[in-house]
Each structure stands twice: as structure tokens, then as C-alpha cells.
Design an enzyme around this catalytic site. Structure first.
Site, PDB file in Angstrom:
ATOM      1  N   HIS A  55       7.636  -1.029 -14.623  1.00 20.48           N
ATOM      2  CA  HIS A  55       8.819  -1.114 -13.763  1.00 20.48           C
ATOM      3  C   HIS A  55       9.985  -0.311 -14.330  1.00 20.48           C
ATOM      4  CE1 HIS A  55       6.470  -4.735 -12.878  1.00 20.48           C
ATOM      5  NE2 HIS A  55       7.049  -4.766 -11.697  1.00 20.48           N
ATOM      6  N   ASP A  95       7.511   3.552 -10.505  1.00 23.29           N
ATOM      7  CA  ASP A  95       6.219   3.501 -11.200  1.00 23.29           C
ATOM      8  C   ASP A  95       5.062   3.343 -10.218  1.00 23.29           C
ATOM      9  OD1 ASP A  95       8.527   2.092 -12.488  1.00 23.29           O
ATOM     10  OD2 ASP A  95       7.287   2.271 -14.277  1.00 23.29           O
ATOM     11  N   GLN A  99       8.938   0.145  -3.999  1.00 25.76           N
ATOM     12  CA  GLN A  99       9.714  -0.895  -4.673  1.00 25.76           C
ATOM     13  C   GLN A  99      10.137  -0.522  -6.084  1.00 25.76           C
ATOM     14  OE1 GLN A  99       8.145  -5.150  -5.342  1.00 25.76           O
ATOM     15  NE2 GLN A  99       9.155  -5.212  -3.337  1.00 25.76           N
ATOM     16  N   PHE A 100       9.278   0.163  -6.831  1.00 27.90           N
ATOM     17  CA  PHE A 100       9.607   0.734  -8.140  1.00 27.90           C
ATOM     18  C   PHE A 100       8.956   2.103  -8.216  1.00 27.90           C
ATOM     19  CE2 PHE A 100      10.053  -3.782  -8.833  1.00 27.90           C
ATOM     20  CZ  PHE A 100      11.167  -3.888  -9.666  1.00 27.90           C
ATOM     21  N   SER A 132       0.860  -1.185   0.000  1.00 29.91           N
ATOM     22  CA  SER A 132       0.000   0.000   0.000  1.00 29.91           C
ATOM     23  C   SER A 132       0.891   1.228   0.000  1.00 29.91           C
ATOM     24  CB  SER A 132      -0.920  -0.001   1.236  1.00 29.91           C
ATOM     25  OG  SER A 132      -1.617   1.226   1.337  1.00 29.91           O
ATOM     26  N   GLU A 133       1.183   1.720  -1.194  1.00 29.11           N
ATOM     27  CA  GLU A 133       2.110   2.857  -1.297  1.00 29.11           C
ATOM     28  C   GLU A 133       1.567   4.092  -0.577  1.00 29.11           C
ATOM     29  OE1 GLU A 133       3.180  -0.175  -4.097  1.00 29.11           O
ATOM     30  OE2 GLU A 133       1.269   0.884  -3.848  1.00 29.11           O
ATOM     31  N   PRO A 139       0.117   5.960  -6.447  1.00 30.57           N
ATOM     32  CA  PRO A 139      -0.954   5.888  -5.453  1.00 30.57           C
ATOM     33  C   PRO A 139      -0.684   6.728  -4.198  1.00 30.57           C
ATOM     34  CG  PRO A 139      -0.517   3.714  -6.334  1.00 30.57           C
ATOM     35  CD  PRO A 139       0.564   4.613  -6.852  1.00 30.57           C
TER      36      PRO A 139
END
Length: 337
Positions: free
Chosen positions: A129, A85, A82-83, A59-60, A89
Site C-alpha cells: 500500500h 500498488d 484504491q492504491f 478487478s483492476e 493487474p
């Protein structure tokens, strides 16, 4: 001093800051026991414990909003997305909360958070990614955006970011995590071991935010680049035969406009290189700043070399990248005006 690749240098920076400041903590997707998808947080949980380095749900928005609350409380969280992209959110939290907190609260609260994220292409990661979203962060007043190009800078800039009282977007070019690519054969990754910027102090040191590095001195044209594109620029300059001066911006906010102006006034020409799409890319801002401050010193139009204006084309990844030959042609075009 030790020889480190960028992953090891970033890991060392995090290790140093966890030891140095009890308010520093690290969290994000898979950063704890697993050590991160690219191993940047490897063994940090084992060494510093599960309250200092721990996993977060996928959950960004939750990761960034939690980091903002921690920062307001007095901690110095380092949150990994993590990336890059996947950061969108959480974009509202970054824009509406982190970037504005100090101003909205009249200086009563602030958000000393560092948001680390691998970004850019070069690992066949596909459309979700591989993107380069730095321009959308540079547009937001209150956020700083930092992009290292080598292990020495990566560690020093990350420590400076963690120690800053401002929210930092720290973008790590994953294409050069393990080594600088061979500029003339870009798919061949070389070892950082033979690179002068891979000699990294094992303890605490900083590289100041907003201070560009002159990678190569020259007299004919100024090349502006950052991140992985610094290595493309080196190869492109060699390919062109032009005596170019290369500036590694290191951070785009804050931007070392004084170094840029000084160089462009000396050379009279400017070529801008970045991996992101050309339209709306940060190169447009750089071009405007150079034109505003150096117009009467320019001997030719400012040139921009960038990615295509298209969604990231996974099947044509290596055609999409601005390579040495595209830069060489831009340099020669600038010289022929």
C-alpha cells in the site's frame, strides 16, 4: 476561495466536472456509497446519482478495460484504483490499449480516461500500500503521469486531466492528503489551513499539464521534486543553508524541460529528489536530460536523493524516506565540488 485539504480539493474537482460535463462519470472500488477509502468521492453518489458515481468489482484489469471502452464510446471516465500498488493487474490494458488506441486507430478512437490512485508511503500501509511506481508509467509513450503537491494544484490538475483527450495516470500522495507534514519532524502532520496553496477556488479552473512551478527562487543549486517530496525539499533547503531554487514538476509526462534547463543554467548545479527507489527511478531520466542540455553549465555532478533499492521496508518506513537531512547533505556536497 475556500480553504481545502487535498481530499476536499480533489472531491471539489470531481464534483465540478460531474456538474459541468454529462459525459464524466466516476467508478472504482468503494467510490460510490462509501465515498472511497480516503473519502475523495464522499457524497458524490448521493448528489449525482448511481449512474454517475458507482462501485466496481475488485478487478483492476476490469476497471481499466471498462474505462477504455467508455472513453472510446465518447465518455470521460474517472477510474479509481484504491492504491497504486494494485494497478499492476491492469498494466497491460494501460500499455497495450489505452496508450496506443489513438495511434492504432489512426485517430478514429482515443481514450480520454483519468486513472486516479493514492500512492507513496507515510501512513504505515505496508509493502502493498506504499509504493511509488511513477517511473513505469513515464516510460510508456501515450500515457501522461501527473503528481500534485498541494490542494490548489490537485484540483486544477485533476480538472485538466479529465478534460484531456489522452489517458492520464493521476497519482495522489496520500501522505499529504490531510496536511503537509512538518519537514523537520516528518511524522507531525500540519493543517493545510495555514498553507497558501490551500486557498482553492470553489468553481472550475485548470492548472496546465506539463508546466512546472517555481516554489522557491535561488541562485546556488536547482532542486527538482514532485508530490510529497516538495515539502521534504523545502525543509532540506532550510536545513542546508544553501540558496537553492526549488521546482515542483507537477507532472513528469509531460515534463517542463524548458523550466528545468532555464533553472539549471542559472544555478549551475542540480539535485533530484524522489521517494521511489533510486535505481531505475525517474530521477535517472531527469539526470540524463539535464546532462544532455546543461553539460557546459554544470559546476558539479548531478546528485540524486531517493528511496533505498529494496522492496518497500515497512518496519523501516521512516528510514527509507529521503528526508531533509539527506537532501541537505546532497546540497552541501554539490556546493563543495
Amino acid at each position: 476561495m475556500a480553504k481545502m485539504n487535498m481530499i476536499q480539493a480533489l472531491n471539489s474537482a470531481l464534483d465540478v466536472m460531474l456538474e459541468r460535463d454529462p459525459n464524466v462519470l466516476i467508478f472504482g472500488e468503494d467510490v460510490g456509497y462509501f465515498g472511497g477509502v480516503f473519502r475523495v468521492t464522499d457524497k458524490l453518489q448521493e448528489k449525482h446519482g448511481k449512474t454517475r458515481c458507482f462501485d466496481a468489482p475488485i478487478s483492476e484489469g476490469g476497471i481499466i478495460s471498462t474505462a477504455i471502452g467508455m472513453g472510446a464510446y465518447g465518455l470521460r471516465p474517472v477510474a479509481e484504483i484504491q492504491f497504486a500498488d494494485y494497478i499492476l493487474p491492469a498494466y497491460d490494458q494501460l500499455v497495450s490499449e489505452a496508450a496506443r488506441l489513438r495511434y492504432r486507430s489512426g485517430g478514429e478512437f482515443w481514450a480520454p480516461i483519468t486513472v486516479r490512485s493514492p500512492y507513496g508511503g507515510g501512513i504505515f500501509g505496508g509493502q502493498t500500500h506504499s509504493q511509488s511506481p511513477e517511473a513505469i508509467f513515464a516510460h510508456i509513450t501515450g500515457l501522461k503521469t501527473v503528481i500534485p503537491s498541494n490542494p490548489y494544484d490537485a484540483k486544477g490538475l485533476l480538472i485538466s486531466s479529465i478534460e484531456s483527450d489522452d489517458p492520464i495516470i493521476f497519482l495522489e500522495p496520500k501522505r499529504i492528503y490531510n496536511g503537509p507534514f512538518d519537514g523537520h519532524h516528518e511524522r507531525q502532520i500540519k493543517s493545510w489551513a495555514d498553507h497558501p496553496d490551500a486557498s482553492v477556488p470553489e468553481g472550475h479552473y485548470t492548472v496546465p499539464l506539463g508546466k512546472a512551478a517555481t516554489v522557491r527562487h535561488g541562485s546556488d543549486v536547482t532542486v527538482l521534486a514532485y508530490g510529497a517530496m516538495v515539502h521534504v525539499a523545502k525543509a532540506g533547503i532550510e536545513e542546508s543553508g544553501v540558496d537553492a531554487e526549488l521546482l515542483d514538476l507537477r507532472s513528469i509526462v509531460p515534463l517542463d524541460i524548458d523550466a528545468i534547463v532555464q533553472s539549471v543554467k542559472k544555478t549551475g548545479r542540480c539535485v533530484i529528489l524522489h521517494e521511489a527507489s533510486r535505481y531505475g527511478g525517474f530521477g535517472g531520466e531527469l539526470s540524463a536530460l539535464v546532462q544532455e542540455r546543461c553539460f557546459y553549465h554544470l559546476k558539479s555532478p548531478i546528485e540524486r536523493v531517493a528511496g533505498w533499492d529494496t522492496p518497500y521496508p515497512h518496519a523501516f518506513e521512516w528510514d527509507y524516506f529521503p528526508g531533509p537531512m539527506r537532501l541537505a547533505k546532497a546540497l552541501q556536497k554539490s556546493m563543495n565540488h
